[in-house]
Design a protein around this motif. Sequence first.
Motif, short mmCIF file in Angstrom:
data_model
loop_
_atom_site.label_atom_id
_atom_site.label_comp_id
_atom_site.label_asym_id
_atom_site.label_seq_id
_atom_site.Cartn_x
_atom_site.Cartn_y
_atom_site.Cartn_z
N TRP A 85 -32.83 -15.76 -66.04
CA TRP A 85 -31.87 -16.37 -65.12
C TRP A 85 -30.99 -15.34 -64.45
O TRP A 85 -30.17 -15.67 -63.59
CB TRP A 85 -31.02 -17.40 -65.87
N VAL A 86 -31.14 -14.06 -64.84
CA VAL A 86 -30.41 -13.00 -64.15
C VAL A 86 -31.10 -12.66 -62.84
O VAL A 86 -30.46 -12.37 -61.83
CB VAL A 86 -30.33 -11.75 -65.06
N ALA A 87 -32.42 -12.73 -62.84
CA ALA A 87 -33.19 -12.39 -61.65
C ALA A 87 -32.98 -13.46 -60.59
O ALA A 87 -32.67 -14.60 -60.90
CB ALA A 87 -34.67 -12.28 -62.00
N PRO A 88 -33.14 -13.09 -59.31
CA PRO A 88 -33.05 -14.11 -58.26
C PRO A 88 -34.14 -15.15 -58.43
O PRO A 88 -35.15 -14.90 -59.06
CB PRO A 88 -33.26 -13.31 -56.97
N SER A 89 -33.93 -16.35 -57.86
CA SER A 89 -34.96 -17.38 -57.91
C SER A 89 -35.54 -17.58 -56.51
O SER A 89 -34.79 -17.90 -55.61
CB SER A 89 -34.39 -18.73 -58.34
N GLY A 132 -29.77 -21.65 -57.36
CA GLY A 132 -29.31 -20.28 -57.46
C GLY A 132 -30.08 -19.57 -58.54
O GLY A 132 -31.03 -20.13 -59.10
N PRO A 133 -29.68 -18.34 -58.87
CA PRO A 133 -30.39 -17.65 -59.94
C PRO A 133 -30.30 -18.38 -61.27
O PRO A 133 -31.23 -18.33 -62.07
CB PRO A 133 -29.73 -16.28 -60.02
N ASN A 134 -29.21 -19.08 -61.52
CA ASN A 134 -29.03 -19.67 -62.85
C ASN A 134 -28.59 -21.13 -62.76
O ASN A 134 -27.45 -21.48 -63.08
CB ASN A 134 -27.98 -18.84 -63.62
N PRO A 135 -29.49 -22.02 -62.34
CA PRO A 135 -29.08 -23.41 -62.08
C PRO A 135 -28.66 -24.17 -63.33
O PRO A 135 -27.89 -25.13 -63.22
CB PRO A 135 -30.34 -24.03 -61.48
N ASN A 193 -39.05 -8.09 -60.15
CA ASN A 193 -38.14 -8.99 -60.86
C ASN A 193 -36.66 -8.75 -60.67
O ASN A 193 -35.95 -9.61 -60.16
CB ASN A 193 -38.43 -9.01 -62.36
N PHE A 194 -36.16 -7.60 -61.11
CA PHE A 194 -34.71 -7.46 -61.19
C PHE A 194 -34.18 -6.45 -60.17
O PHE A 194 -33.02 -6.08 -60.23
CB PHE A 194 -34.28 -7.01 -62.59
N GLY A 195 -35.03 -6.01 -59.26
CA GLY A 195 -34.57 -4.96 -58.38
C GLY A 195 -34.54 -3.63 -59.10
O GLY A 195 -35.34 -3.41 -60.01
N ASP A 196 -33.61 -2.77 -58.72
CA ASP A 196 -33.68 -1.41 -59.23
C ASP A 196 -33.09 -1.25 -60.62
O ASP A 196 -33.61 -0.49 -61.43
CB ASP A 196 -32.99 -0.44 -58.27
N ASP A 197 -31.98 -1.97 -60.93
CA ASP A 197 -31.51 -1.79 -62.30
C ASP A 197 -31.90 -2.97 -63.18
O ASP A 197 -31.48 -4.10 -62.95
CB ASP A 197 -30.01 -1.51 -62.42
N LEU A 198 -32.71 -2.67 -64.13
CA LEU A 198 -33.16 -3.69 -65.07
C LEU A 198 -32.02 -4.02 -66.01
O LEU A 198 -31.19 -3.16 -66.32
CB LEU A 198 -34.37 -3.16 -65.84
N PRO A 199 -31.96 -5.27 -66.44
CA PRO A 199 -30.81 -5.69 -67.25
C PRO A 199 -30.79 -5.02 -68.62
O PRO A 199 -31.81 -4.57 -69.13
CB PRO A 199 -31.01 -7.20 -67.39
#
Lengths: 577, 192
Positions: A528-532, A517-520, A538-544
């Motif tokens: 680890w927030v981004a998908p794997s 998963g994103p955070n194994p 990286n993070f799609g539209d909203d950056l963390p």
Amino acid sequence: MADTATATAVDHHDDHGHSESFWSKYIFSTDHKIIGFQYLFTGMAMGLIGGFFSYVFRMHLAFPGSEVPFFGIVSPAAYNSLVTNHGTIMIFWVAMPVLIAALGNFLIPLMIGCDDMVFPRINRLSYQIFLISAIVLIASFFVPQGGFGGAWTAYPPLSSEAEYNGTPFGAPMWLIAVTLEIVAFLLGGINFITTVMNARAKGMKLYDIPMVVWMIVIASILFMASVGPLVAGAVMLLFDQTLGTGFFDPAAGGDPVLWQHLFWFFGHPEVYVVLLPAMGVVIEIICTFARKKLFGYKMILYSSVGLGILSFFVWAHHQFISGVDPRATYLFTTTTLLISIPVALMLFAMIGTLWGGSIRFTTAMLFALSFIAEFLIGGVTGIWLGSSGTDIYLHDTYFVLAHFHYTFVPIAIIGTFSALYYWFPKMFGRKLNEFWGKIHFWGTIIPFNGIFLPLFILGAAGQHRRIAGYTAYPDLYTENFQDLRVFATGSLIVLILFQIPFFVNFIVSLKRGQKAGPNPWNANTLEWVAPSPPPHGNFGDDLPQVYRGPYEFSVEGREEDYWPQNEPDPGPSETSK
Amino acid sequence: MGHKIIATGRSATGIPTGRLAVWWVIASEIVIFGGLIATYLLNRFLHGSWAESAAYTNTFIGGANTFWLLTSSYFVVLAHSAAEKRDAKTARKYLWYTIGLGGMFMGFKSYEYATEISHGFTLFTSNFWSFYYTATGLHGFHVLCGMVIMAIIAENDIKKERNWHRVENIGLYWHFVDIVWIFLFPLLYIAK
């Protein structure tokens, strides 16, 4: 220089679009992750070459005069060329691209929470120059008289006079390759530093930056600050080699020791340039798998800055027998012994982090722990070499070689493997197989000690590291030393064979590994927030956005034992840090 | 198509990324020239013959070249302030003045090299001359690169009224090249 043209030319608009042809996606990509993989795989391929070289000359040392399988008879000239290029490749084309460039490129934008490097096209240029440098180096093995044979430190007159090194074409090509590699890493370093300075996620303060990112940035600054004199020296050496100037030729009024100063002014900080990223990797992994907050974040940070500054004042400890003033050796002995303090502080902080943690012995963690143990041996044996009295005896023996490999193998091999086992799920979306990982771990660590512990004994007995075959020196040749050499060579072959499970595991896991998963690992940092694996951007539209430091593990009063950096605080009462 | 990279627009330090990178380029170049200059000083102190050789460098041409470079730095500042006011015409004019003075520098330099070589002071005459050609050659190469980049900025960006910040970035670099010369000039020409 031309850097500036690109530097200023890139800071606007980069439409690295979504055209999906193989070439634009994998070869000419400006995506930091792809560039990281390019560095990683180029570094690994170069590592195979460097490893093969070590196999050839170790076989030759164990069984002098007999034919080495897959190579043939090793002549003294070939031996010189092999050891020279083994050293050069492992430092400039394996340790640096994998630890700094591959990890830096892959991790920095993810860990600081943005979509790419600030200069994606400079990033691509950096890799392309690096690739050219690797090609130039490999090409130099095939020119008449073969690759450069003047040792990786390239001391003149051995390096400047073709009649001494025997490689009139290999020598300048080697020098050009190294210089190109340096240019590539300067470009990459500028990108790393600027990215971390400017492109951090909203809310990420200086002390919220994950340690590995700090370490790569400090390493890049160290590299930038130390490499200049070597570039200047390389230009002069190239003129000496090809045009016939006499910068380093005493007959023409030059000074060969000058090269040693220029080289080691770079060469010693370079040790820390590769050490720091490996330390950073180990810190990330230890915190995650001990489920504990990092012990002494600021202390580690300040230690590494202090280490960086001190590293500029130790270089002449490589030159105690080169005719430097004996009074200067006092000075450099003192600074060299001082520099062990920040390193020791950092290692203690790692051990302090383990204290009372709930430790998980994953493969990545095993590699990280063995880094501490093995690097410690390297560090402690360095004390004999940093003290001018003992160094005069041990200089240029196998003791130096063993010491050196006890620092560099943990950095470049163990550090890299722990990073790969840890971040593989993020890179490719699947985990590496843990069972085969552990076999690979023990099959790497045990033979590694088997190679280099005997070499300490050989070195303490005074065996010189650049002698191609001791059988030519009957006075110095004894049978039991030969047995140690055979043992070391046997261990090397075992070590190489145990890399096969790793490569098979790597390739099989790419397709069939357990899906992650994103955070194994239940870690906190932003990658680890981004998908794997992370998509383009990286993070799609909203950056963390960042709310706390990277190591908030096992915080009391929380249900979970981890607390991602991007998770907003539940209420005003529970502010951390 | 084409999505804009968010990272490039971010500025946690408050300094635009382009300018920040130029500063780091300069930092890395300082140590390159620093290594060369340290080498020179070391040799100059150790070998009396270096001072004798230095007596043959042409102080007049060196001085004239210092004048061209310093004046060009003034023009690049004017170009920057025009760019701040988004005055493309003036900015372009001063950029070309700067390039022109860089050209004067290179012309004088060529004449200087030519007379020196014809008098027998070549790259191989002695280590002083080897150093002289290496250091001034590397510096001259930087001047040339700066001129080319500046021409690109003048014609490709300022003429089309975009990327104004690049004038400041190239200006920083140009000042750096200038300062390197300020070190080389006394070391190679004045200190006889």
